[in-house]
Design a protein around this motif. Structure first.
Motif, PDB file in Angstrom:
ATOM      1  N   LEU A 181       0.776  -1.319  -0.289  1.00 43.06           N
ATOM      2  CA  LEU A 181       0.074   0.360   0.049  1.00 43.06           C
ATOM      3  C   LEU A 181       0.520   1.260  -0.069  1.00 43.06           C
ATOM      4  CD1 LEU A 181      -2.779   1.389  -0.106  1.00 43.06           C
ATOM      5  CD2 LEU A 181      -2.307   0.670   2.626  1.00 43.06           C
TER       6      LEU A 181
ATOM      7  N   GLY B 158      -0.204   5.049  -1.580  1.00 40.31           N
ATOM      8  CA  GLY B 158      -1.327   5.126  -0.258  1.00 40.31           C
ATOM      9  C   GLY B 158      -0.740   5.173   0.968  1.00 40.31           C
ATOM     10  N   HIS B 159      -1.747   5.436   2.364  1.00 40.75           N
ATOM     11  CA  HIS B 159      -1.697   5.571   3.095  1.00 40.75           C
ATOM     12  C   HIS B 159      -2.328   4.302   4.110  1.00 40.75           C
ATOM     13  CE1 HIS B 159      -1.650   7.635   7.319  1.00 40.75           C
ATOM     14  NE2 HIS B 159      -0.096   8.805   6.773  1.00 40.75           N
TER      15      HIS B 159
ATOM     16  N   SER C 134      -5.533   4.918   5.231  1.00 36.42           N
ATOM     17  CA  SER C 134      -6.890   5.711   4.594  1.00 36.42           C
ATOM     18  C   SER C 134      -7.642   3.814   4.652  1.00 36.42           C
ATOM     19  CB  SER C 134      -6.673   5.456   2.940  1.00 36.42           C
ATOM     20  OG  SER C 134      -5.699   4.654   2.877  1.00 36.42           O
TER      21      SER C 134
ATOM     22  N   ALA D 137     -13.539   5.163  -3.385  1.00 38.63           N
ATOM     23  CA  ALA D 137     -12.431   4.263  -2.014  1.00 38.63           C
ATOM     24  C   ALA D 137     -12.556   4.082  -1.259  1.00 38.63           C
ATOM     25  CB  ALA D 137     -10.900   5.774  -2.065  1.00 38.63           C
TER      26      ALA D 137
END
Length: 256
Positions: free
Chosen positions: A20, A25-26, A29, A183
């Motif tokens: 991720l 990405g974080h 999230s 998302a």
């Protein structure tokens, strides 16, 4: 404690979060409260509906067995049984009553007590084998519960995604929010699939493996007690029991 399960689950989560992060990405999230509640509570509820209240209550003990189970040490058990056979050969079966105080294995202790009490060998074997069968059935049910959770979780995750997409459609007039909402909708599917394949199904497999090792150990005990009761030569007892050990264990013992 066998660390394989804890290490394996941790490694799988590390792989997911590393991927991720590498993709930009974080981790925060995917930690959204609504999908987490839906997937984990919904999965538990579905599994509960398919079983009994007793099965659900036993889930805590199943978790403990999965995470805290000790690796079987059949070689040590064989040594203990051979020592008991030597004592019985020298001093008689009744002499084992004092030796039982040092026996840690409850199944071995129960079998020895039956032998000391003069239980017929066939009846003794039948009693102990019945306990083994009961254990197999109980362990199979525990593993089945985790397997069921592994089957429900992905579908519950899809339900969460559908709910999220409904919310997306309600906000088509606000294009700036759509990316975030879409998302978020797929987070439920992620947790459903991930929990099934990283938690529930591996736990079911581990329970089955733990049960196999414990049952093998119990069968070793039964064979040992029957031979002790028959007054077999301790060397012969050792050879018979070591022939029941897994090939790796037998080789390790021979090398020692």
């Amino acid at each position: 404690m066998d660390p394989a399960t804890i290490v394996g689950i941790a490694l799988a989560f590390v792989a997911v979060f590393t991927a991720l992060i590498l993709e930009g990405g974080h981790p925060g999230s995917i930690f959204l409260l609504p999908p987490l509640i839906l997937v984990f509570i919904g999965t538990l509820g579905a599994a509960m509906a398919g079983g009994t209240l007793k099965d659900t209550i036993g889930l805590v003990d199943s978790f403990k067995r999965v995470l805290l189970s000790k690796a079987a040490a059949p070689d040590a058990l064989v040594e203990d049984i051979v020592k008991l056979a030597e004592k019985a050969r020298r001093e008689g079966l009744l002499a084992l009553e004092d030796a039982m105080k040092e026996v840690q294995d409850p199944f071995l202790k129960k079998g020895l007590q039956l032998a000391i009490d003069g239980t017929d060998s066939e009846e003794l074997a039948a009693i102990l084998e019945a306990e083994v069968d009961a254990k197999k059935k109980a362990d199979k049910q525990s593993a089945t519960y985790f397997t069921a959770m592994g089957g429900y979780a992905p579908t519950i995750g899809i339900v969460g995604t559908v709910l999220g997409l409904i919310h997306v459609l309600e906000n088509l007039s606000q294009p700036d929010k759509l990316g975030h909402l879409i998302a978020g909708a797929f987070v439920a599917t992620l947790w459903g699939v991930m929990s099934a394949n990283v938690l529930w199904l591996p736990m079911a497999a581990k329970l089955k493996r733990v049960s196999e090792m414990e049952v093998a150990q119990m069968e070793l005990v039964i064979a040992g007690i029957i031979n002790i009761q028959a007054g077999a030569n301790p060397r012969l007892v050792a050879q018979k029991l070591r022939s029941l050990l897994p090939p790796g264990g037998a080789k390790q013992k021979e090398a020692a």
